[in-house]
Design a protein around this motif. Structure first.
Motif, mmCIF file in Angstrom:
data_model
loop_
_atom_site.group_PDB
_atom_site.id
_atom_site.type_symbol
_atom_site.label_atom_id
_atom_site.label_comp_id
_atom_site.label_asym_id
_atom_site.label_seq_id
_atom_site.Cartn_x
_atom_site.Cartn_y
_atom_site.Cartn_z
ATOM 1 N N LYS A 222 0.911 -1.205 -0.178
ATOM 2 C CA LYS A 222 -0.020 -0.101 -0.091
ATOM 3 C C LYS A 222 0.890 1.287 -0.117
ATOM 4 O O LYS A 222 1.852 1.268 0.346
ATOM 5 N N VAL A 223 0.400 2.369 -0.334
ATOM 6 C CA VAL A 223 1.001 3.709 -0.397
ATOM 7 C C VAL A 223 1.530 4.008 0.869
ATOM 8 O O VAL A 223 2.462 4.391 1.218
ATOM 9 N N ARG A 224 0.494 3.812 1.829
ATOM 10 C CA ARG A 224 0.861 4.458 3.133
ATOM 11 C C ARG A 224 1.968 3.599 3.761
ATOM 12 O O ARG A 224 2.771 4.107 4.622
ATOM 13 N N GLU A 225 2.287 2.261 3.400
ATOM 14 C CA GLU A 225 3.221 1.542 3.841
ATOM 15 C C GLU A 225 4.527 1.927 3.310
ATOM 16 O O GLU A 225 5.846 2.069 3.923
ATOM 17 N N LEU A 226 4.585 2.440 2.061
ATOM 18 C CA LEU A 226 5.824 3.091 1.046
ATOM 19 C C LEU A 226 6.145 4.539 1.713
ATOM 20 O O LEU A 226 7.319 4.927 1.679
ATOM 21 N N LEU A 227 5.155 5.335 2.328
ATOM 22 C CA LEU A 227 5.666 6.590 2.808
ATOM 23 C C LEU A 227 5.933 6.620 4.233
ATOM 24 O O LEU A 227 6.039 7.723 4.966
ATOM 25 N N VAL A 228 6.237 5.665 4.953
ATOM 26 C CA VAL A 228 6.589 5.331 6.120
ATOM 27 C C VAL A 228 8.010 6.037 6.326
ATOM 28 O O VAL A 228 9.018 5.419 5.616
ATOM 29 N N ARG A 229 8.402 6.975 7.016
ATOM 30 C CA ARG A 229 9.998 7.324 6.918
ATOM 31 C C ARG A 229 10.903 6.728 8.043
ATOM 32 O O ARG A 229 10.316 6.770 9.497
ATOM 33 N N PRO A 230 11.778 5.813 7.934
ATOM 34 C CA PRO A 230 12.601 5.233 8.940
ATOM 35 C C PRO A 230 13.353 6.259 9.767
ATOM 36 O O PRO A 230 13.954 7.051 9.175
ATOM 37 N N ALA A 231 13.498 6.044 10.933
ATOM 38 C CA ALA A 231 14.358 6.820 11.733
ATOM 39 C C ALA A 231 15.751 6.141 11.702
ATOM 40 O O ALA A 231 15.717 4.756 12.218
ATOM 41 N N VAL A 232 16.753 6.829 11.481
ATOM 42 C CA VAL A 232 18.019 5.949 11.359
ATOM 43 C C VAL A 232 18.954 6.711 12.586
ATOM 44 O O VAL A 232 19.019 7.793 12.834
ATOM 45 N N GLY A 233 19.450 5.733 13.309
ATOM 46 C CA GLY A 233 20.450 6.434 14.417
ATOM 47 C C GLY A 233 21.758 6.128 14.098
ATOM 48 O O GLY A 233 21.994 5.731 13.053
ATOM 49 N N VAL A 234 22.668 6.332 15.125
ATOM 50 C CA VAL A 234 23.959 5.958 14.960
ATOM 51 C C VAL A 234 24.225 4.729 14.507
ATOM 52 O O VAL A 234 23.685 3.782 14.786
ATOM 53 N N GLY A 235 25.126 4.599 13.497
ATOM 54 C CA GLY A 235 25.415 3.474 12.612
ATOM 55 C C GLY A 235 24.529 2.849 11.897
ATOM 56 O O GLY A 235 24.506 1.456 11.635
ATOM 57 N N GLY A 236 23.575 3.456 11.617
ATOM 58 C CA GLY A 236 22.316 2.764 10.625
ATOM 59 C C GLY A 236 21.297 1.941 11.404
ATOM 60 O O GLY A 236 20.428 1.567 11.015
ATOM 61 N N ASP A 237 21.265 2.264 12.878
ATOM 62 C CA ASP A 237 20.593 1.422 13.676
ATOM 63 C C ASP A 237 19.078 1.962 13.588
ATOM 64 O O ASP A 237 18.924 3.196 13.731
ATOM 65 N N GLN A 238 18.064 1.064 13.419
ATOM 66 C CA GLN A 238 16.859 1.729 13.415
ATOM 67 C C GLN A 238 16.243 1.942 14.885
ATOM 68 O O GLN A 238 16.384 1.158 15.733
ATOM 69 N N LYS A 239 15.695 3.106 15.014
ATOM 70 C CA LYS A 239 14.937 3.347 16.335
ATOM 71 C C LYS A 239 13.807 3.970 16.199
ATOM 72 O O LYS A 239 13.453 4.499 14.982
ATOM 73 N N GLN A 240 13.078 3.877 17.149
ATOM 74 C CA GLN A 240 11.906 4.487 16.970
ATOM 75 C C GLN A 240 11.916 6.351 16.654
ATOM 76 O O GLN A 240 12.677 6.757 17.387
ATOM 77 N N PRO A 241 10.977 6.770 15.919
ATOM 78 C CA PRO A 241 11.067 8.221 15.861
ATOM 79 C C PRO A 241 10.353 8.984 16.933
ATOM 80 O O PRO A 241 9.607 8.488 17.652
ATOM 81 N N THR A 242 10.988 10.319 17.158
ATOM 82 C CA THR A 242 10.592 10.896 18.343
ATOM 83 C C THR A 242 10.449 12.232 17.863
ATOM 84 O O THR A 242 10.948 12.768 16.986
ATOM 85 N N ALA A 243 9.288 12.854 18.520
ATOM 86 C CA ALA A 243 8.955 14.254 18.285
ATOM 87 C C ALA A 243 9.841 15.109 18.812
ATOM 88 O O ALA A 243 10.464 15.028 19.912
ATOM 89 N N PRO A 244 10.261 16.225 18.088
ATOM 90 C CA PRO A 244 10.928 17.135 18.750
ATOM 91 C C PRO A 244 10.520 18.052 19.938
ATOM 92 O O PRO A 244 9.499 18.093 19.857
ATOM 93 N N THR A 245 11.487 18.175 20.581
ATOM 94 C CA THR A 245 11.023 18.819 22.013
ATOM 95 C C THR A 245 10.616 20.313 21.672
ATOM 96 O O THR A 245 10.926 20.667 20.799
ATOM 97 N N ASN A 246 9.912 20.834 22.736
ATOM 98 C CA ASN A 246 9.621 22.387 22.370
ATOM 99 C C ASN A 246 10.791 23.176 22.375
ATOM 100 O O ASN A 246 10.748 23.933 21.485
ATOM 101 N N GLN A 247 11.849 22.978 23.231
ATOM 102 C CA GLN A 247 12.914 23.542 22.966
ATOM 103 C C GLN A 247 13.664 23.718 21.534
ATOM 104 O O GLN A 247 14.050 24.568 21.079
#
Length: 109
Positions: free
Chosen positions: A67-92
């Motif tokens: 599905k289109v929605r599956e293709l539009l998921v943006r993976p979050a990449v951490g240090v070394g290319g490790d996958q991690k959960q995306p986090t929202a930016p803080t207010n600061q």
């Protein structure tokens, strides 16, 4: 395996997928671009700005198996290319980003 790689495999490889995408869009893409998307696990920025519709063309190329929605998921990449959960930016962080954006606009004007 990421959804773009799945579509590429279902379509018969990067060249076959590129041909199918190019049948459905105005400006053709190269198979190298398709390989890059699969390697990175995401489509280019232009998908979120509405400039392109690669996800729709890719989904159609495999008969909607991905599905289109599956293709539009943006993976979050951490240090070394490790996958991690995306986090929202803080207010600061939001304030800093907005401040920087205002500054850039003032410099251009």
């Amino acid at each position: 395996m990421n959804p773009i790689q799945t579509v590429m495999d279902l379509a018969g490889g990067p060249v076959a997928l590129t041909r199918e995408i190019n049948k459905r869009i105005e400006r053709p893409v190269t198979y190298q671009a398709v390989l890059k998307w699969a390697r990175q696990g995401r489509l280019p920025r232009t998908e979120w700005t509405g400039e392109t519709r690669y996800a729709k063309a890719m989904s159609a190329a495999v008969g909607g198996k991905v599905k289109v929605r599956e293709l539009l998921v943006r993976p979050a990449v951490g240090v070394g290319g490790d996958q991690k959960q995306p986090t929202a930016p803080t207010n600061q962080a939001r304030v800093a980003i907005n401040s920087e954006a205002r500054q850039m606009v003032q410099e251009v004007a």
